[in-house]
Design a protein around this motif. Structure first.
Motif, mmCIF file in Angstrom:
data_model
loop_
_atom_site.group_PDB
_atom_site.id
_atom_site.type_symbol
_atom_site.label_atom_id
_atom_site.label_comp_id
_atom_site.label_asym_id
_atom_site.label_seq_id
_atom_site.Cartn_x
_atom_site.Cartn_y
_atom_site.Cartn_z
ATOM 1 N N LEU A 225 50.621 -69.250 49.973
ATOM 2 C CA LEU A 225 50.194 -68.648 48.482
ATOM 3 C C LEU A 225 51.180 -70.147 47.840
ATOM 4 C CD1 LEU A 225 51.596 -65.956 46.771
ATOM 5 C CD2 LEU A 225 53.746 -66.447 48.153
ATOM 6 N N SER A 226 50.333 -70.096 46.878
ATOM 7 C CA SER A 226 51.071 -71.330 46.132
ATOM 8 C C SER A 226 52.365 -70.744 44.773
ATOM 9 C CB SER A 226 49.908 -70.713 44.220
ATOM 10 O OG SER A 226 50.565 -72.265 43.738
ATOM 11 N N ASP A 227 52.811 -71.225 43.851
ATOM 12 C CA ASP A 227 54.126 -70.558 43.429
ATOM 13 C C ASP A 227 54.028 -70.082 42.455
ATOM 14 O OD1 ASP A 227 52.308 -70.617 41.280
ATOM 15 O OD2 ASP A 227 52.964 -72.202 40.245
ATOM 16 N N ASP A 228 53.434 -68.887 42.619
ATOM 17 C CA ASP A 228 53.642 -67.239 42.357
ATOM 18 C C ASP A 228 52.797 -66.346 43.331
ATOM 19 O OD1 ASP A 228 50.981 -66.607 41.063
ATOM 20 O OD2 ASP A 228 51.441 -67.194 38.944
ATOM 21 N N LYS A 229 53.141 -64.831 42.830
ATOM 22 C CA LYS A 229 52.950 -64.036 43.607
ATOM 23 C C LYS A 229 51.453 -63.969 44.192
ATOM 24 C CE LYS A 229 56.995 -61.210 44.230
ATOM 25 N NZ LYS A 229 57.561 -60.120 43.757
ATOM 26 N N ASN A 230 50.683 -63.903 43.449
ATOM 27 C CA ASN A 230 49.342 -63.547 42.949
ATOM 28 C C ASN A 230 47.801 -64.990 43.328
ATOM 29 O OD1 ASN A 230 49.983 -61.068 42.628
ATOM 30 N ND2 ASN A 230 49.499 -60.457 41.151
ATOM 31 N N ASN A 231 49.160 -66.251 43.011
ATOM 32 C CA ASN A 231 48.041 -67.864 43.218
ATOM 33 C C ASN A 231 48.107 -67.704 44.601
ATOM 34 O OD1 ASN A 231 46.427 -69.216 42.042
ATOM 35 N ND2 ASN A 231 48.488 -70.823 41.270
ATOM 36 N N TYR A 232 46.509 -68.196 45.241
ATOM 37 C CA TYR A 232 46.672 -69.027 46.136
ATOM 38 C C TYR A 232 45.779 -69.982 46.287
ATOM 39 C CZ TYR A 232 49.257 -65.470 48.691
ATOM 40 O OH TYR A 232 50.212 -64.249 50.331
ATOM 41 N N ILE A 233 46.158 -70.812 46.987
ATOM 42 C CA ILE A 233 45.271 -72.205 47.048
ATOM 43 C C ILE A 233 44.314 -71.790 48.589
ATOM 44 C CG2 ILE A 233 45.205 -73.956 47.647
ATOM 45 C CD1 ILE A 233 47.923 -74.388 46.518
ATOM 46 N N THR B 10 41.476 -72.118 43.706
ATOM 47 C CA THR B 10 42.812 -71.768 43.854
ATOM 48 C C THR B 10 42.420 -70.065 43.396
ATOM 49 O OG1 THR B 10 43.009 -72.524 41.544
ATOM 50 C CG2 THR B 10 44.671 -73.673 43.592
ATOM 51 N N HIS B 11 42.650 -68.969 43.600
ATOM 52 C CA HIS B 11 42.210 -67.796 42.857
ATOM 53 C C HIS B 11 44.155 -66.791 43.252
ATOM 54 C CE1 HIS B 11 39.624 -64.623 42.387
ATOM 55 N NE2 HIS B 11 40.370 -63.775 43.536
ATOM 56 N N THR B 12 43.497 -66.600 41.208
ATOM 57 C CA THR B 12 44.443 -65.642 40.974
ATOM 58 C C THR B 12 43.723 -63.955 41.613
ATOM 59 O OG1 THR B 12 45.646 -66.839 39.618
ATOM 60 C CG2 THR B 12 46.174 -64.735 39.289
ATOM 61 N N PHE B 13 44.528 -63.417 42.344
ATOM 62 C CA PHE B 13 44.269 -61.782 42.323
ATOM 63 C C PHE B 13 44.561 -61.125 41.601
ATOM 64 C CE2 PHE B 13 43.935 -63.927 46.901
ATOM 65 C CZ PHE B 13 42.478 -63.676 46.753
ATOM 66 N N LYS B 14 43.999 -60.051 40.900
ATOM 67 C CA LYS B 14 44.930 -59.638 39.286
ATOM 68 C C LYS B 14 45.241 -58.092 39.702
ATOM 69 C CE LYS B 14 41.692 -61.662 36.455
ATOM 70 N NZ LYS B 14 40.666 -61.560 36.312
ATOM 71 N N ASP B 15 44.783 -57.478 41.151
ATOM 72 C CA ASP B 15 45.324 -56.598 41.867
ATOM 73 C C ASP B 15 46.062 -56.029 43.050
ATOM 74 O OD1 ASP B 15 44.035 -54.336 39.452
ATOM 75 O OD2 ASP B 15 41.782 -55.428 40.177
ATOM 76 N N PRO B 16 47.051 -55.907 43.127
ATOM 77 C CA PRO B 16 47.494 -55.879 44.907
ATOM 78 C C PRO B 16 47.097 -55.107 45.625
ATOM 79 C CG PRO B 16 48.631 -53.786 43.169
ATOM 80 C CD PRO B 16 47.839 -54.555 42.789
ATOM 81 N N GLY B 17 46.693 -55.286 47.301
ATOM 82 C CA GLY B 17 45.738 -54.719 48.224
ATOM 83 C C GLY B 17 45.726 -55.799 49.469
ATOM 84 N N LYS C 280 37.031 -67.062 57.341
ATOM 85 C CA LYS C 280 37.509 -65.893 57.318
ATOM 86 C C LYS C 280 39.244 -65.924 57.398
ATOM 87 C CE LYS C 280 33.472 -63.248 58.590
ATOM 88 N NZ LYS C 280 32.536 -62.038 59.348
ATOM 89 N N THR C 281 39.601 -65.214 56.370
ATOM 90 C CA THR C 281 41.022 -64.583 56.024
ATOM 91 C C THR C 281 41.667 -63.335 55.595
ATOM 92 O OG1 THR C 281 43.006 -66.178 55.969
ATOM 93 C CG2 THR C 281 41.726 -66.328 54.496
ATOM 94 N N THR C 282 42.446 -62.788 55.882
ATOM 95 C CA THR C 282 42.974 -61.929 55.412
ATOM 96 C C THR C 282 44.292 -61.541 54.010
ATOM 97 O OG1 THR C 282 42.127 -60.299 56.977
ATOM 98 C CG2 THR C 282 44.203 -59.777 55.295
ATOM 99 N N VAL C 283 44.144 -61.818 53.067
ATOM 100 C CA VAL C 283 45.258 -62.387 52.278
ATOM 101 C C VAL C 283 45.719 -60.873 51.654
ATOM 102 C CG1 VAL C 283 46.271 -62.496 49.562
ATOM 103 C CG2 VAL C 283 44.341 -64.328 51.526
ATOM 104 N N ALA C 284 47.504 -60.517 51.552
ATOM 105 C CA ALA C 284 48.091 -59.869 51.024
ATOM 106 C C ALA C 284 48.790 -59.571 49.871
ATOM 107 C CB ALA C 284 48.820 -58.769 51.874
ATOM 108 N N ILE C 285 48.786 -58.875 48.830
ATOM 109 C CA ILE C 285 48.999 -59.239 47.571
ATOM 110 C C ILE C 285 49.896 -58.142 47.041
ATOM 111 C CG2 ILE C 285 48.814 -59.991 44.862
ATOM 112 C CD1 ILE C 285 47.825 -61.956 47.284
ATOM 113 N N ASN C 286 51.266 -58.250 46.393
ATOM 114 C CA ASN C 286 52.061 -57.789 46.066
ATOM 115 C C ASN C 286 52.236 -56.372 46.806
ATOM 116 O OD1 ASN C 286 52.686 -58.757 43.611
ATOM 117 N ND2 ASN C 286 50.359 -58.091 42.549
ATOM 118 N N LEU C 287 52.624 -56.070 48.032
ATOM 119 C CA LEU C 287 52.821 -55.556 48.482
ATOM 120 C C LEU C 287 54.168 -55.049 48.329
ATOM 121 C CD1 LEU C 287 51.284 -55.962 52.123
ATOM 122 C CD2 LEU C 287 50.640 -54.719 50.094
#
Length: 163
Positions: free
Chosen positions: A37-45, A88-95, A120-127
């Motif tokens: 997780l980067s500096d905000d909830k949706n941005n991952y490295i 880096t990648h920013t996820f636009k939707d929760p899930g 492979k890995t799993t990322v949880a966004i905005n739960l």
């Protein structure tokens, strides 16, 4: 027509179809993928590591699990360490998203795409941790509107001599 030989190389999670003349060539392997997780909830490295001493790693294809992909390729003679890549990648939707990476490598004059269970890995966004606070203003407006409607309806019933 090219002949293919089905070989089972010890590449975790991968069974590769290769031209029969490339069977003796060493291949690259995808050793690991991490998502931080980067500096905000949706941005991952995302960091990927690969190995293969007799292979030339050409690049990586990231699949972030949200219908977005990114192809990371090395230019010629960049002097960069081709065994690691960071994007880096920013996820636009929760899930919950299943991210993965494949390695593109060249060995013995043949280019191969190599998947691996290790990449492979799993990322949880905005739960949500809790319900959002809507404040008291909406509650107060709802209470006043209900009270006034009830009062007006009662007056109507009294005029019609129903109550």
């Amino acid at each position: 027509m090219r002949a293919f030989l089905l070989i089972g190389l010890f590449v975790p999670g991968a069974l590769l179809l290769m031209p029969h003349h490339a069977a003796a060539d060493a291949l690259a392997t995808c050793d690991g993928l991490s998502a931080t997780l980067s500096d905000d909830k949706n941005n991952y490295i995302f960091r990927v590591a690969a190995s293969g001493e007799d292979s030339d790693i050409l690049g990586y294809t990231f699949n972030f699990g949200d219908h977005q992909t990114y192809r990371f390729t090395f230019g010629k003679d960049t002097g960069l360490d081709r065994h690691t890549a960071i994007v880096t990648h920013t996820f636009k939707d929760p899930g919950i998203f299943a991210a993965s990476v494949t390695v593109q490598a060249k060995s013995g004059g043949h280019t191969t795409t190599i998947p691996s269970e290790d990449c492979k890995t799993t990322v949880a966004i905005n739960l949500p941790d809790e319900l959002p606070n809507t404040g008291t203003r909406n509650l107060l407006v709802l209470f006043v509107a209900t009270a006034l409607t009830g009062f007006a309806f009662r007056r109507l019933l009294q005029r019609l001599k129903i109550v």
